[in-house]
Write an enzyme that holds these catalytic residues in place. Structure first.
Site, mmCIF file in Angstrom:
data_model
loop_
_atom_site.group_PDB
_atom_site.id
_atom_site.type_symbol
_atom_site.label_atom_id
_atom_site.label_comp_id
_atom_site.label_asym_id
_atom_site.label_seq_id
_atom_site.Cartn_x
_atom_site.Cartn_y
_atom_site.Cartn_z
ATOM 1 N N VAL A 192 0.849 -1.176 0.000
ATOM 2 C CA VAL A 192 0.000 0.000 0.000
ATOM 3 C C VAL A 192 0.894 1.239 0.000
ATOM 4 C CG1 VAL A 192 -1.737 1.284 1.313
ATOM 5 C CG2 VAL A 192 -1.801 -1.221 1.272
ATOM 6 N N SER A 193 0.597 2.198 -0.871
ATOM 7 C CA SER A 193 1.321 3.457 -0.959
ATOM 8 C C SER A 193 2.803 3.182 -1.227
ATOM 9 C CB SER A 193 1.102 4.262 0.323
ATOM 10 O OG SER A 193 1.672 5.541 0.198
ATOM 11 N N TRP A 194 3.710 3.654 -0.378
ATOM 12 C CA TRP A 194 5.137 3.401 -0.553
ATOM 13 C C TRP A 194 5.418 1.904 -0.607
ATOM 14 C CZ3 TRP A 194 8.911 0.854 2.154
ATOM 15 C CH2 TRP A 194 10.236 1.169 1.863
ATOM 16 N N GLY A 223 3.550 -0.267 -1.903
ATOM 17 C CA GLY A 223 3.219 -0.711 -3.254
ATOM 18 C C GLY A 223 4.399 -0.556 -4.199
ATOM 19 N N PHE A 274 -0.603 -1.107 -4.762
ATOM 20 C CA PHE A 274 -1.491 0.035 -4.635
ATOM 21 C C PHE A 274 -0.617 1.207 -4.214
ATOM 22 C CE2 PHE A 274 -3.569 -3.875 -3.298
ATOM 23 C CZ PHE A 274 -4.513 -3.982 -4.292
#
Length: 101
Positions: free
Chosen positions: A70-72, A74, A95
């Site tokens: 998720v985010s970083w 990802g 993501f």
């Protein structure tokens, strides 16, 4: 393997891990984040990918694995898949925000 965003700790991943009850999951705080020791420097995504795969090796996980982030996290999941294609299974989910690796 689940990867959280930078600056977030493992509690972010608990709902995902709970929803996947019965499936072995490896999640950890990268150096400098969450409950881990402070990092002396910030390595590249490839450096963190090497750290993550090395952790799996230390745990005796040598077969292919799926990775999600998720985010970083990802971006890290994507880098792990790029740098270690023979280790990553078909379940790579990333993501992330738009930024160069």
């Amino acid at each position: 393997m689940f990867r959280n965003g930078i600056g977030a700790n493992l509690e972010l991943l608990l709902p995902f891990m709970k929803a996947m009850s019965g499936i072995p999951i490896v999640a950890f705080d990268v150096p400098g984040c969450g409950g881990s020791a402070h990092a002396r420097f910030w390595p590249s995504f490839s450096g963190y990918a090497k750290f993550a795969v090395g952790l799996l090796d230390q745990l005796g996980i040598v077969e292919r694995f799926d990775v999600a982030g998720v985010s970083w996290g990802g971006g890290l999941a994507q880098t792990i898949a790029r740098d270690y294609p023979s280790r990553v299974g078909p379940g790579c989910q990333c993501f992330r925000v738009a930024s160069p690796l």
